[in-house]
Design a protein around this motif. Structure first.
Motif, short mmCIF file in Angstrom:
data_model
loop_
_atom_site.label_atom_id
_atom_site.label_comp_id
_atom_site.label_asym_id
_atom_site.label_seq_id
_atom_site.Cartn_x
_atom_site.Cartn_y
_atom_site.Cartn_z
N GLU A 8 -4.49 13.32 -23.75
CA GLU A 8 -3.40 13.61 -22.81
C GLU A 8 -2.27 14.22 -23.62
O GLU A 8 -1.87 13.67 -24.63
CB GLU A 8 -2.89 12.34 -22.14
N LYS A 9 -1.79 15.37 -23.14
CA LYS A 9 -0.75 16.07 -23.89
C LYS A 9 0.32 16.56 -22.91
O LYS A 9 0.01 17.12 -21.87
CB LYS A 9 -1.38 17.25 -24.62
N LYS A 17 1.33 17.57 -17.49
CA LYS A 17 0.55 16.82 -18.47
C LYS A 17 -0.85 17.43 -18.45
O LYS A 17 -1.44 17.61 -17.38
CB LYS A 17 0.49 15.35 -18.08
N GLU A 18 -1.38 17.76 -19.61
CA GLU A 18 -2.71 18.35 -19.71
C GLU A 18 -3.68 17.28 -20.18
O GLU A 18 -3.43 16.58 -21.15
CB GLU A 18 -2.68 19.54 -20.67
N ILE A 19 -4.78 17.17 -19.46
CA ILE A 19 -5.72 16.07 -19.68
C ILE A 19 -7.11 16.62 -19.96
O ILE A 19 -7.64 17.40 -19.16
CB ILE A 19 -5.78 15.16 -18.43
N LYS A 20 -7.68 16.21 -21.08
CA LYS A 20 -9.07 16.54 -21.39
C LYS A 20 -9.88 15.27 -21.15
O LYS A 20 -9.48 14.19 -21.58
CB LYS A 20 -9.23 17.01 -22.83
N PHE A 21 -11.02 15.42 -20.47
CA PHE A 21 -11.81 14.24 -20.13
C PHE A 21 -13.29 14.52 -20.28
O PHE A 21 -13.73 15.67 -20.36
CB PHE A 21 -11.49 13.77 -18.70
N GLU A 22 -14.06 13.42 -20.30
CA GLU A 22 -15.50 13.49 -20.35
C GLU A 22 -16.04 12.70 -19.16
O GLU A 22 -15.54 11.62 -18.85
CB GLU A 22 -16.02 12.89 -21.66
N CYS A 23 -17.03 13.24 -18.51
CA CYS A 23 -17.59 12.65 -17.31
C CYS A 23 -19.06 12.30 -17.58
O CYS A 23 -19.83 13.18 -17.98
CB CYS A 23 -17.46 13.69 -16.19
N LEU A 24 -19.44 11.06 -17.38
CA LEU A 24 -20.82 10.62 -17.56
C LEU A 24 -21.41 10.26 -16.20
O LEU A 24 -20.82 9.46 -15.48
CB LEU A 24 -20.88 9.41 -18.50
N ASP A 49 -1.73 15.45 -4.70
CA ASP A 49 -1.33 16.84 -4.53
C ASP A 49 -0.83 17.49 -5.82
O ASP A 49 -0.74 18.71 -5.90
CB ASP A 49 -0.22 16.94 -3.47
N LEU A 50 -0.53 16.68 -6.83
CA LEU A 50 0.01 17.22 -8.07
C LEU A 50 -1.01 17.37 -9.18
O LEU A 50 -0.71 17.90 -10.25
CB LEU A 50 1.17 16.34 -8.57
N LEU A 51 -2.25 16.92 -8.95
CA LEU A 51 -3.30 17.01 -9.95
C LEU A 51 -4.25 18.15 -9.61
O LEU A 51 -4.67 18.29 -8.47
CB LEU A 51 -4.09 15.70 -10.04
N VAL A 52 -4.58 18.95 -10.62
CA VAL A 52 -5.51 20.07 -10.46
C VAL A 52 -6.59 19.94 -11.53
O VAL A 52 -6.28 19.86 -12.72
CB VAL A 52 -4.77 21.41 -10.63
#
Length: 101
Positions: A8-9, A17-24, A49-52
């Motif tokens: 999270e940056k 806020k920029e979020i990198k994630f991994e999905c399993l 509404d604020l998350l893309v």
């Protein structure tokens, strides 16, 4: 489906806020953008509404995907910065129909 947030940056220039994630997703179909978005909203306790969700990259032959999402501070900033097609793919069908009417 399990989602692990890798990074999270804060991006002060774009007020997000920029979020990198991994999905399993072992034994399940590849998750759709809206499914991932709803899970991230719940995990981050954020406004839907604020998350893309910008992108989801699937690993070939693996039940794993990596992705990138952005959480904005305001709806005005989101609409100012994000392209229309990204906003559209992050909007549920029922919301689109209401906005057209």
């Amino acid at each position: 489906m399990d989602i692990n947030i890798i990074e999270e940056k804060e991006n002060l220039l774009f007020n997000r806020k920029e979020i990198k994630f991994e999905c399993l997703y072992e034994g399940e179909a590849t998750p759709k953008v809206l499914e991932v978005k709803n899970k991230l909203v719940a995990m981050l306790d954020a406004d839907k509404d604020l998350l893309v969700v910008d992108k989801i990259d699937q690993g070939f032959g693996e039940p794993r995907a990596s992705g990138y999402a952005k959480l904005y501070e305001s709806l005005e900033k989101l609409r100012e910065i994000e392209p229309e097609h990204v906003i559209k793919k992050n909007t549920e069908a029922s919301q689109e129909e209401e906005e057209e009417e």
